[in-house]
Design an enzyme around this catalytic site. Sequence first.
Site, short mmCIF file in Angstrom:
data_model
loop_
_atom_site.label_atom_id
_atom_site.label_comp_id
_atom_site.label_asym_id
_atom_site.label_seq_id
_atom_site.Cartn_x
_atom_site.Cartn_y
_atom_site.Cartn_z
N ARG A 1 -17.56 -1.50 12.47
CA ARG A 1 -16.43 -0.89 13.18
C ARG A 1 -16.30 0.58 12.82
O ARG A 1 -16.78 1.03 11.78
CB ARG A 1 -15.15 -1.67 12.93
CG ARG A 1 -14.71 -1.71 11.50
CD ARG A 1 -13.49 -2.61 11.34
NE ARG A 1 -13.47 -3.28 10.06
CZ ARG A 1 -12.77 -4.36 9.82
NH1 ARG A 1 -12.06 -4.92 10.77
NH2 ARG A 1 -12.77 -4.91 8.62
N GLU B 1 -8.94 1.50 13.07
CA GLU B 1 -10.33 1.16 13.39
C GLU B 1 -10.50 0.73 14.84
O GLU B 1 -9.59 0.13 15.43
CB GLU B 1 -10.77 -0.02 12.51
CG GLU B 1 -10.70 0.30 11.04
CD GLU B 1 -10.79 -0.94 10.15
OE1 GLU B 1 -11.39 -0.83 9.08
OE2 GLU B 1 -10.26 -2.00 10.52
N LYS C 1 -11.30 -3.97 20.01
CA LYS C 1 -9.95 -4.10 19.41
C LYS C 1 -9.62 -2.79 18.72
O LYS C 1 -10.48 -2.18 18.09
CB LYS C 1 -9.93 -5.26 18.42
CG LYS C 1 -8.57 -5.42 17.72
CD LYS C 1 -8.45 -6.72 16.96
CE LYS C 1 -8.96 -6.62 15.55
NZ LYS C 1 -8.62 -7.81 14.74
N THR D 1 1.53 -4.64 8.06
CA THR D 1 0.32 -4.04 7.47
C THR D 1 -0.75 -3.88 8.55
O THR D 1 -1.44 -2.87 8.63
CB THR D 1 -0.23 -4.93 6.34
OG1 THR D 1 0.78 -5.04 5.33
CG2 THR D 1 -1.49 -4.37 5.72
N ALA E 1 1.64 -11.89 6.08
CA ALA E 1 1.56 -12.27 7.49
C ALA E 1 0.48 -13.31 7.80
O ALA E 1 0.65 -14.16 8.67
CB ALA E 1 1.33 -11.01 8.33
N ASP F 1 -11.27 -5.70 2.68
CA ASP F 1 -11.89 -5.45 3.98
C ASP F 1 -11.98 -3.96 4.31
O ASP F 1 -11.98 -3.57 5.46
CB ASP F 1 -11.13 -6.21 5.09
CG ASP F 1 -9.67 -5.80 5.18
OD1 ASP F 1 -9.23 -4.99 4.34
OD2 ASP F 1 -8.97 -6.27 6.09
N LYS G 1 -11.32 -1.30 -1.35
CA LYS G 1 -10.25 -2.32 -1.30
C LYS G 1 -10.90 -3.70 -1.45
O LYS G 1 -11.46 -4.24 -0.49
CB LYS G 1 -9.53 -2.19 0.05
CG LYS G 1 -8.45 -3.22 0.35
CD LYS G 1 -7.62 -2.76 1.57
CE LYS G 1 -6.64 -3.78 2.07
NZ LYS G 1 -7.19 -4.65 3.13
P1 NAD Z 1 0.67 -8.53 4.25
O1 NAD Z 1 0.95 -7.14 3.76
O2 NAD Z 1 1.58 -9.13 5.25
O3 NAD Z 1 0.62 -9.52 2.98
C1 NAD Z 1 -0.09 -9.24 1.82
C2 NAD Z 1 0.61 -9.94 0.65
O4 NAD Z 1 -0.20 -9.74 -0.52
C3 NAD Z 1 2.00 -9.40 0.34
O5 NAD Z 1 2.95 -10.44 0.39
C4 NAD Z 1 1.85 -8.83 -1.09
O6 NAD Z 1 3.03 -8.99 -1.87
C5 NAD Z 1 0.69 -9.66 -1.62
N1 NAD Z 1 -0.02 -9.08 -2.75
C6 NAD Z 1 -0.42 -7.79 -2.94
N2 NAD Z 1 -1.04 -7.67 -4.14
C7 NAD Z 1 -1.06 -8.91 -4.70
C8 NAD Z 1 -1.56 -9.43 -5.91
N3 NAD Z 1 -2.17 -8.64 -6.80
N4 NAD Z 1 -1.42 -10.76 -6.16
C9 NAD Z 1 -0.78 -11.57 -5.29
N5 NAD Z 1 -0.26 -11.12 -4.11
C10 NAD Z 1 -0.40 -9.82 -3.83
O7 NAD Z 1 -0.83 -8.50 4.79
P2 NAD Z 1 -1.55 -9.57 5.75
O8 NAD Z 1 -1.39 -9.17 7.17
O9 NAD Z 1 -1.18 -10.95 5.33
O10 NAD Z 1 -3.06 -9.29 5.38
C11 NAD Z 1 -3.55 -9.64 4.09
C12 NAD Z 1 -4.87 -8.94 3.87
O11 NAD Z 1 -5.85 -9.49 4.74
C13 NAD Z 1 -4.83 -7.44 4.14
O12 NAD Z 1 -5.55 -6.79 3.13
C14 NAD Z 1 -5.53 -7.29 5.47
O13 NAD Z 1 -6.16 -6.03 5.60
C15 NAD Z 1 -6.53 -8.42 5.39
N6 NAD Z 1 -6.98 -8.95 6.68
C16 NAD Z 1 -8.29 -9.31 6.77
C17 NAD Z 1 -8.76 -9.87 7.94
C18 NAD Z 1 -10.18 -10.30 8.02
O14 NAD Z 1 -10.66 -10.60 9.10
N7 NAD Z 1 -10.88 -10.40 6.92
C19 NAD Z 1 -7.90 -10.03 9.04
C20 NAD Z 1 -6.56 -9.68 8.91
C21 NAD Z 1 -6.10 -9.14 7.70
#
Ligand code: NAD
Length: 351
Positions: free
Chosen positions: A54, A65, A78, A93, A148, A236, A240
Amino acid sequence: MSLKPSPLAMVPFVSVDNMMKLVNRIGIAEMIAGIADVIEEDFKRWPEFDKTPRVPSHSEDGVIELMPTSDGVTYGFKYVNGHPANMARGYQTVTAFGLLARVDTGYPIMLSEMTVLTALRTAATSVVAAKYLAPKGAKTMALIGNGAQCEFQSLAFQKVLGIDTVQLYDIDPAATQKAVKNLSETGLNVMACDSAQAAVSGAQIITTCTADKQYATILTDNMVGAGQHINAIGGDCPGKTELHKDILLRSDIFVEYPPQTRIEGEIQQLDPDHPVTELWKVITGDAQGRTDARQITLFDSVGFATEDFSALRYVHRMLAEHNIAQDLDMIADPDDPRDLFGMVQRAKETH
Ligand code: NAD
């Protein structure tokens, strides 16, 4: 000459409201399972796709992205952001929208919200991978990071893998409480844990979905035991990650598209030639998935464009059945294709 947009120029638009209508009609878990089927179908025809890592635009606060792909008949992309500090501002986020277009004319055939759809497709991709990699008969999953994505992941693993218990942990107890409440009527046994160590104890599958723009260590080496499957979705982006490097060195690692995962995934911590297996090859039988009960398998998920394409394809199929699209006047389409100027001039009469 009519100034009304012609039907060709009208693009079906799926709003957030209509996406939620679709999800609630079909059922969250059922829709994730449906999207998982299309993702699997598309992984099976992987060589047909145009593939590229991406295209990111990084800033101190996060990343924006673009994720394009095409199967030669349909093109899709997307737009997605990742801003870990957004939550503190009261924003998401991750937010997203996407588009499908015909390759033969270049005309869009659907524009859709994808914030909700991304959560569904991410959960769907996780279960497609886990079907091939998780230990047979797994019943308990740890979920670290209860933001989320958390509930969608939980329902997906319940529906497709037969998980009956989720052990939740988040550094913010309010996030865990929210997830406990949201999952209370799903039939899952939901346990709130006070540490990541407690959450992984006795779990056959560990999902990490935290958000932090840094090299974080959500799991240390001692927390992962023989036979576990790790579904790592939060690391991702360059810089990070969620897992200690030693875990990676003990695991068999499965990825979506290596050129993208080497930049963005947990494996950015490893040598560029460290062996990884492409998930699509496991699905087609060209490579092995889990081969023994003591093996640690790691799905180093970053999210790839074909998965969004599959999710959009699923929603596009639903357009005929469900009344979930509004026509969007998005493509300028003069009756005489060469008279764009004239079309603008004639519009003066009505504006
Ligand atoms: P979000 O911000 O809604 O939730 C993340 C949660 O992680 C928060 O509740 C936060 O308090 C918690 N957190 C942060 N540091 C922590 C730690 N050290 N220990 C325990 N909990 C901790 O984000 P989201 O939308 O749920 O997304 C989560 C992650 O997944 C993000 O990094 C996002 O970029 C990634 N993501 C990846 C994909 C994929 O296809 N791989 C798709 C969507 C999101």
